[in-house]
Structures are given as C-alpha cells and as structure tokens.
Motif scaffolding. Structure first.
Motif, PDB file in Angstrom:
ATOM      1  N   SER A 256     -16.701 -18.094  13.200  1.00 20.47           N
ATOM      2  CA  SER A 256     -17.294 -17.422  14.349  1.00 20.47           C
ATOM      3  C   SER A 256     -17.983 -18.458  15.240  1.00 20.47           C
ATOM      4  N   TYR A 257     -18.825 -19.285  14.630  1.00 19.24           N
ATOM      5  CA  TYR A 257     -19.471 -20.372  15.360  1.00 19.24           C
ATOM      6  C   TYR A 257     -20.020 -21.379  14.365  1.00 19.24           C
ATOM      7  N   CYS A 258     -20.362 -22.544  14.878  1.00 13.75           N
ATOM      8  CA  CYS A 258     -21.008 -23.573  14.080  1.00 13.75           C
ATOM      9  C   CYS A 258     -22.072 -24.224  14.952  1.00 13.75           C
ATOM     10  N   HIS A 259     -23.313 -24.212  14.461  1.00 13.62           N
ATOM     11  CA  HIS A 259     -24.432 -24.807  15.185  1.00 13.62           C
ATOM     12  C   HIS A 259     -24.977 -25.998  14.408  1.00 13.62           C
ATOM     13  N   GLY A 260     -25.456 -26.966  15.139  1.00 12.27           N
ATOM     14  CA  GLY A 260     -26.011 -28.154  14.515  1.00 12.27           C
ATOM     15  C   GLY A 260     -27.251 -28.646  15.225  1.00 12.27           C
ATOM     16  N   ILE A 261     -27.774 -29.736  14.700  1.00 11.85           N
ATOM     17  CA  ILE A 261     -28.936 -30.416  15.275  1.00 11.85           C
ATOM     18  C   ILE A 261     -28.506 -31.850  15.596  1.00 11.85           C
ATOM     19  N   MET A 262     -28.762 -32.260  16.832  1.00  6.83           N
ATOM     20  CA  MET A 262     -28.426 -33.617  17.234  1.00  6.83           C
ATOM     21  C   MET A 262     -29.485 -34.592  16.730  1.00  6.83           C
ATOM     22  N   GLN A 263     -29.190 -35.868  16.788  1.00  9.99           N
ATOM     23  CA  GLN A 263     -30.125 -36.901  16.343  1.00  9.99           C
ATOM     24  C   GLN A 263     -31.467 -36.815  17.080  1.00  9.99           C
ATOM     25  N   ASN A 264     -31.426 -36.331  18.329  1.00 15.34           N
ATOM     26  CA  ASN A 264     -32.663 -36.222  19.107  1.00 15.34           C
ATOM     27  C   ASN A 264     -33.434 -34.934  18.815  1.00 15.34           C
ATOM     28  N   GLY A 265     -32.941 -34.114  17.865  1.00 16.72           N
ATOM     29  CA  GLY A 265     -33.631 -32.892  17.468  1.00 16.72           C
ATOM     30  C   GLY A 265     -33.220 -31.644  18.230  1.00 16.72           C
ATOM     31  N   GLU A 266     -32.394 -31.793  19.234  1.00 17.82           N
ATOM     32  CA  GLU A 266     -31.953 -30.648  20.025  1.00 17.82           C
ATOM     33  C   GLU A 266     -30.785 -29.933  19.333  1.00 17.82           C
ATOM     34  N   PRO A 267     -30.709 -28.600  19.486  1.00 21.15           N
ATOM     35  CA  PRO A 267     -29.582 -27.862  18.898  1.00 21.15           C
ATOM     36  C   PRO A 267     -28.305 -28.083  19.700  1.00 21.15           C
ATOM     37  N   CYS A 268     -27.171 -27.890  19.042  1.00 24.53           N
ATOM     38  CA  CYS A 268     -25.891 -28.060  19.719  1.00 24.53           C
ATOM     39  C   CYS A 268     -24.840 -27.164  19.062  1.00 24.53           C
ATOM     40  N   ASP A 269     -23.793 -26.889  19.816  1.00 23.74           N
ATOM     41  CA  ASP A 269     -22.611 -26.269  19.244  1.00 23.74           C
ATOM     42  C   ASP A 269     -21.813 -27.377  18.571  1.00 23.74           C
ATOM     43  N   VAL A 270     -21.134 -27.034  17.491  1.00 27.12           N
ATOM     44  CA  VAL A 270     -20.345 -28.028  16.764  1.00 27.12           C
ATOM     45  C   VAL A 270     -18.884 -27.597  16.744  1.00 27.12           C
ATOM     46  N   ILE A 271     -18.014 -28.525  17.130  1.00 27.90           N
ATOM     47  CA  ILE A 271     -16.573 -28.294  17.081  1.00 27.90           C
ATOM     48  C   ILE A 271     -16.066 -28.726  15.715  1.00 27.90           C
ATOM     49  N   LEU A 272     -15.339 -27.835  15.065  1.00 25.67           N
ATOM     50  CA  LEU A 272     -14.765 -28.116  13.751  1.00 25.67           C
ATOM     51  C   LEU A 272     -13.254 -28.272  13.883  1.00 25.67           C
ATOM     52  N   PRO A 273     -12.604 -28.958  12.950  1.00 27.90           N
ATOM     53  CA  PRO A 273     -11.153 -29.141  13.025  1.00 27.90           C
ATOM     54  C   PRO A 273     -10.365 -27.935  12.499  1.00 27.90           C
ATOM     55  N   PHE A 274     -11.058 -26.876  12.100  1.00 32.03           N
ATOM     56  CA  PHE A 274     -10.406 -25.688  11.555  1.00 32.03           C
ATOM     57  C   PHE A 274     -11.005 -24.445  12.208  1.00 32.03           C
ATOM     58  N   ASP A 275     -10.215 -23.374  12.246  1.00 28.06           N
ATOM     59  CA  ASP A 275     -10.737 -22.105  12.752  1.00 28.06           C
ATOM     60  C   ASP A 275     -10.646 -20.998  11.709  1.00 28.06           C
ATOM     61  N   GLN A 276      -9.977 -21.290  10.586  1.00 27.51           N
ATOM     62  CA  GLN A 276      -9.907 -20.370   9.463  1.00 27.51           C
ATOM     63  C   GLN A 276     -10.010 -21.152   8.167  1.00 27.51           C
ATOM     64  N   LEU A 277     -10.553 -20.486   7.151  1.00 25.77           N
ATOM     65  CA  LEU A 277     -10.679 -21.076   5.814  1.00 25.77           C
ATOM     66  C   LEU A 277     -10.314 -20.007   4.789  1.00 25.77           C
ATOM     67  N   PRO A 278      -9.754 -20.407   3.643  1.00 21.68           N
ATOM     68  CA  PRO A 278      -9.438 -19.414   2.610  1.00 21.68           C
ATOM     69  C   PRO A 278     -10.715 -18.845   1.993  1.00 21.68           C
ATOM     70  N   LYS A 279     -10.663 -17.564   1.626  1.00 19.95           N
ATOM     71  CA  LYS A 279     -11.825 -16.967   0.957  1.00 19.95           C
ATOM     72  C   LYS A 279     -12.012 -17.555  -0.439  1.00 19.95           C
ATOM     73  N   LYS A 280     -10.916 -17.848  -1.094  1.00 22.83           N
ATOM     74  CA  LYS A 280     -11.003 -18.502  -2.404  1.00 22.83           C
ATOM     75  C   LYS A 280     -10.982 -20.003  -2.177  1.00 22.83           C
ATOM     76  N   GLY A 281     -12.015 -20.675  -2.626  1.00 21.86           N
ATOM     77  CA  GLY A 281     -12.080 -22.123  -2.450  1.00 21.86           C
ATOM     78  C   GLY A 281     -12.531 -22.554  -1.068  1.00 21.86           C
ATOM     79  N   THR A 282     -13.405 -21.755  -0.466  1.00 22.28           N
ATOM     80  CA  THR A 282     -13.877 -22.061   0.893  1.00 22.28           C
ATOM     81  C   THR A 282     -14.510 -23.444   0.985  1.00 22.28           C
ATOM     82  N   LYS A 283     -15.450 -23.716   0.103  1.00 22.18           N
ATOM     83  CA  LYS A 283     -16.146 -25.011   0.164  1.00 22.18           C
ATOM     84  C   LYS A 283     -15.207 -26.169  -0.149  1.00 22.18           C
TER      85      LYS A 283
END
Length: 114
Positions: free
Chosen positions: A60-87
């Motif tokens: 749905s989304y991915c949020h992160g924190i930049m080195q300067n402490g500000e929040p940011c949106d994060v782009i990931l290389p995937f848009d779906q993950l399996p329910k089994k073995g997600t991590k």
C-alpha cells in the motif's frame, strides 16, 4: 472523511490520516527515496494489504526517515509479496539490491491488513 487504519496485527500505532496530525505528517513528506538511497536512514512503516484467500500482499505504501530526520516516501523494487514467507521474500529483494533489510528496519515495521 477520516480513515483510520487499525494496525492491531502489527502492534504499530493506528494512524488517522484525516486528522490534523495525520495531515500534518503527510504534508511534511516532500521527498521520495529508493530503498537503496544512502539518504534513507530507516523504514518506519511498510503497509501491506490483501483480501482473505488471496495468496499475495499488495504494498500500500512505505514510509521512511531520511538521514536529516525528515519523513519520506520510500520506493521499493516490489509491489506484491507472498503471504507465506513475506519476510524471506523481502530479504531476497534486499540481497539483490545490496540493502541490509534488518538494519533498515523494514522487517520490524510491517503493518498487515487483511
């Protein structure tokens, strides 16, 4: 209209994006970084959603924190993950991109909604 995402399955706090605090948080997010960016300090929320019976999680989304402490949106290389073995799947993507998933915090900050 106020939308509250209940994160009871992850232990992460609920966020009401329609509240003044939720809107202020989103307005602060002016940057978008790829998860390989050296400017990204950590990922503080990866939101995964799905339907019962469907074998995959949608990002749905991915949020992160930049080195300067500000929040940011994060782009990931995937848009779906399996329910089994997600991590495990996240770790495999991280290995491909030379990202230390555990150190980035992504494995500890997953919010599931089904």
């Amino acid at each position: 209209m106020s939308i509250i995402y209940d994160d009871y399955t992850s232990g992460l706090p609920s966020i009401d994006w329609g509240s003044p605090a939720g809107q202020a948080y989103l307005e602060r997010m002016k940057e978008t970084l790829h998860w390989t960016s050296p400017e990204l300090k950590e990922i503080d929320r990866l939101r995964l959603i799905s339907d019962p019976g469907f074998p995959l999680w949608d990002v749905s989304y991915c949020h992160g924190i930049m080195q300067n402490g500000e929040p940011c949106d994060v782009i990931l290389p995937f848009d779906q993950l399996p329910k089994k073995g997600t991590k495990g799947a996240i770790i495999e993507w991280a290995k491909r991109d030379n990202v230390y998933a555990k150190g980035l915090g992504v494995l500890d900050n997953i919010s599931y909604f089904c």
